[in-house]
Design a protein around this motif. Structure first.
Motif, mmCIF file in Angstrom:
data_model
loop_
_atom_site.group_PDB
_atom_site.id
_atom_site.type_symbol
_atom_site.label_atom_id
_atom_site.label_comp_id
_atom_site.label_asym_id
_atom_site.label_seq_id
_atom_site.Cartn_x
_atom_site.Cartn_y
_atom_site.Cartn_z
ATOM 1 N N ASN A 68 -6.605 -3.637 0.673
ATOM 2 C CA ASN A 68 -6.479 -2.974 -0.624
ATOM 3 C C ASN A 68 -7.271 -3.767 -1.664
ATOM 4 O O ASN A 68 -7.751 -4.875 -1.380
ATOM 5 C CB ASN A 68 -5.007 -2.790 -1.013
ATOM 6 C CG ASN A 68 -4.280 -4.082 -1.275
ATOM 7 O OD1 ASN A 68 -4.748 -4.949 -2.009
ATOM 8 N ND2 ASN A 68 -3.098 -4.231 -0.680
ATOM 9 N N TRP A 84 -7.861 2.338 4.621
ATOM 10 C CA TRP A 84 -7.572 3.007 3.364
ATOM 11 C C TRP A 84 -8.858 3.204 2.573
ATOM 12 O O TRP A 84 -9.804 2.430 2.699
ATOM 13 C CB TRP A 84 -6.625 2.160 2.505
ATOM 14 C CG TRP A 84 -5.254 2.026 3.065
ATOM 15 C CD1 TRP A 84 -4.862 1.249 4.118
ATOM 16 C CD2 TRP A 84 -4.081 2.697 2.601
ATOM 17 N NE1 TRP A 84 -3.515 1.391 4.339
ATOM 18 C CE2 TRP A 84 -3.014 2.262 3.417
ATOM 19 C CE3 TRP A 84 -3.831 3.600 1.571
ATOM 20 C CZ2 TRP A 84 -1.713 2.721 3.244
ATOM 21 C CZ3 TRP A 84 -2.531 4.050 1.394
ATOM 22 C CH2 TRP A 84 -1.492 3.614 2.220
ATOM 23 N N TRP A 94 -9.760 3.639 -1.574
ATOM 24 C CA TRP A 94 -9.156 3.480 -2.885
ATOM 25 C C TRP A 94 -10.132 3.864 -3.987
ATOM 26 O O TRP A 94 -11.305 3.479 -3.947
ATOM 27 C CB TRP A 94 -8.737 2.025 -3.101
ATOM 28 C CG TRP A 94 -7.689 1.538 -2.161
ATOM 29 C CD1 TRP A 94 -7.883 0.988 -0.924
ATOM 30 C CD2 TRP A 94 -6.276 1.561 -2.370
ATOM 31 N NE1 TRP A 94 -6.677 0.673 -0.352
ATOM 32 C CE2 TRP A 94 -5.672 1.005 -1.219
ATOM 33 C CE3 TRP A 94 -5.468 1.983 -3.432
ATOM 34 C CZ2 TRP A 94 -4.302 0.869 -1.090
ATOM 35 C CZ3 TRP A 94 -4.096 1.844 -3.298
ATOM 36 C CH2 TRP A 94 -3.524 1.299 -2.142
ATOM 37 N N ASP A 104 -4.485 7.068 2.505
ATOM 38 C CA ASP A 104 -4.111 6.445 3.772
ATOM 39 C C ASP A 104 -4.861 7.137 4.906
ATOM 40 O O ASP A 104 -4.706 8.339 5.131
ATOM 41 C CB ASP A 104 -2.600 6.589 3.971
ATOM 42 C CG ASP A 104 -2.072 5.776 5.150
ATOM 43 O OD1 ASP A 104 -2.882 5.294 5.961
ATOM 44 O OD2 ASP A 104 -0.845 5.638 5.253
ATOM 45 N N TYR A 147 1.331 4.318 -2.465
ATOM 46 C CA TYR A 147 1.021 5.634 -1.913
ATOM 47 C C TYR A 147 2.085 6.661 -2.282
ATOM 48 O O TYR A 147 1.771 7.742 -2.801
ATOM 49 C CB TYR A 147 0.904 5.497 -0.395
ATOM 50 C CG TYR A 147 0.629 6.773 0.368
ATOM 51 C CD1 TYR A 147 -0.658 7.292 0.449
ATOM 52 C CD2 TYR A 147 1.652 7.444 1.040
ATOM 53 C CE1 TYR A 147 -0.926 8.443 1.181
ATOM 54 C CE2 TYR A 147 1.396 8.591 1.772
ATOM 55 C CZ TYR A 147 0.105 9.085 1.830
ATOM 56 O OH TYR A 147 -0.146 10.229 2.550
ATOM 57 N N ASN A 170 0.823 -1.215 0.000
ATOM 58 C CA ASN A 170 0.000 0.000 0.000
ATOM 59 C C ASN A 170 0.852 1.258 0.000
ATOM 60 O O ASN A 170 0.573 2.227 -0.712
ATOM 61 C CB ASN A 170 -0.909 0.025 1.232
ATOM 62 C CG ASN A 170 -2.019 -0.998 1.182
ATOM 63 O OD1 ASN A 170 -2.211 -1.686 0.166
ATOM 64 N ND2 ASN A 170 -2.765 -1.119 2.275
#
Length: 225
Positions: free
Chosen positions: A175, A155, A157, A188, A110, A106
């Motif tokens: 994720n 998170w 997305w 995040d 990021y 992740n």
């Protein structure tokens, strides 16, 4: 000079003692290596300060790789790519490995999504944003709204789901990879990502990185790849 039996025994004993006294330097090789930060620590300021980047990348992100490398030696995961470890560990129910691999992956994503930013959605991505969210402001609001559904850490997305865009929230290290979705942008929500700069103003942080830091051109290229 001919060695006596006594001298041979004394030499063998001293050699054995010296061998036991030496610390072992053998260790398992680390199969996963944290990539270098693709810019200077102050490159994302003021939206993300150099202090936050230093702690986030240098402490938190590094720790995920360190812990993953403690878990995978001697397992089938040691021979996989990091992305495949995320998918396989989730499928196998190996939560300890998934959590470290997920957070390691992740964060690689990021940091890379800011390189070359900020830009605005263009081309096919801009058309998809207009179709699925109305406009850029609608997309940003949808991401912020989804962030409120993720309790605690996690998170949000932006993903390509078939022929459409979608917003997905995940707890902790989650994720879109195990779901077979294509990640385009990752936000995040862990406090170490924003608290030094924004304290409890999470929504302000999200708006800042979406509008001032994301390389949307790169996100469009990921969508079309």
């Amino acid at each position: 000079m001919i060695a006596t039996r006594r001298s041979v025994l004394l030499l063998a004993a001293s050699t054995a003692a010296a061998t036991l006294a030496r610390p072992s330097v053998l260790r398992a090789a680390n199969p996963f290596e944290q990539p270098p930060l693709p810019y200077d620590e102050n490159a994302l300021a003021p939206q993300i300060s150099a202090r936050t980047v230093g702690l986030h990348y240098g402490k938190h992100h590094k720790a995920y790789f360190d812990k993953l490398n403690q878990l995978v030696p001697g397992t089938p995961y040691a021979d996989l790519t990091l992305e495949k470890v995320v998918v396989a560990a989730k499928k196998d129910g190996k939560d300890k490995i998934f959590n470290q691999a997920g957070q390691a992956w992740n964060h690689v994503f990021y940091w890379q999504q800011f390189q070359g930013g900020p830009t605005k959605p263009t081309g096919a991505l801009a058309e998809a944003v207009k179709r699925d969210f109305g406009d850029e402001e609608g997309l940003f609001k949808a991401i912020a709204k989804e962030s409120d559904t993720v309790f605690g850490t996690g998170w949000v997305w932006l993903v390509a789901d078939g022929g459409k865009l979608a917003i997905k929230g995940y707890q902790d290290a989650g994720n879109p990879l195990p779901d077979g979705l294509k990640p385009l942008v990752g936000v995040d929500l862990w406090e170490h990502a924003y608290y030094l700069d924004y304290e409890n103003r999470k929504a302000e942080h999200i708006e800042a990185i979406l509008s001032e830091r994301i390389n949307w051109q790169a996100a469009g290229e990921r969508m079309n790849s």
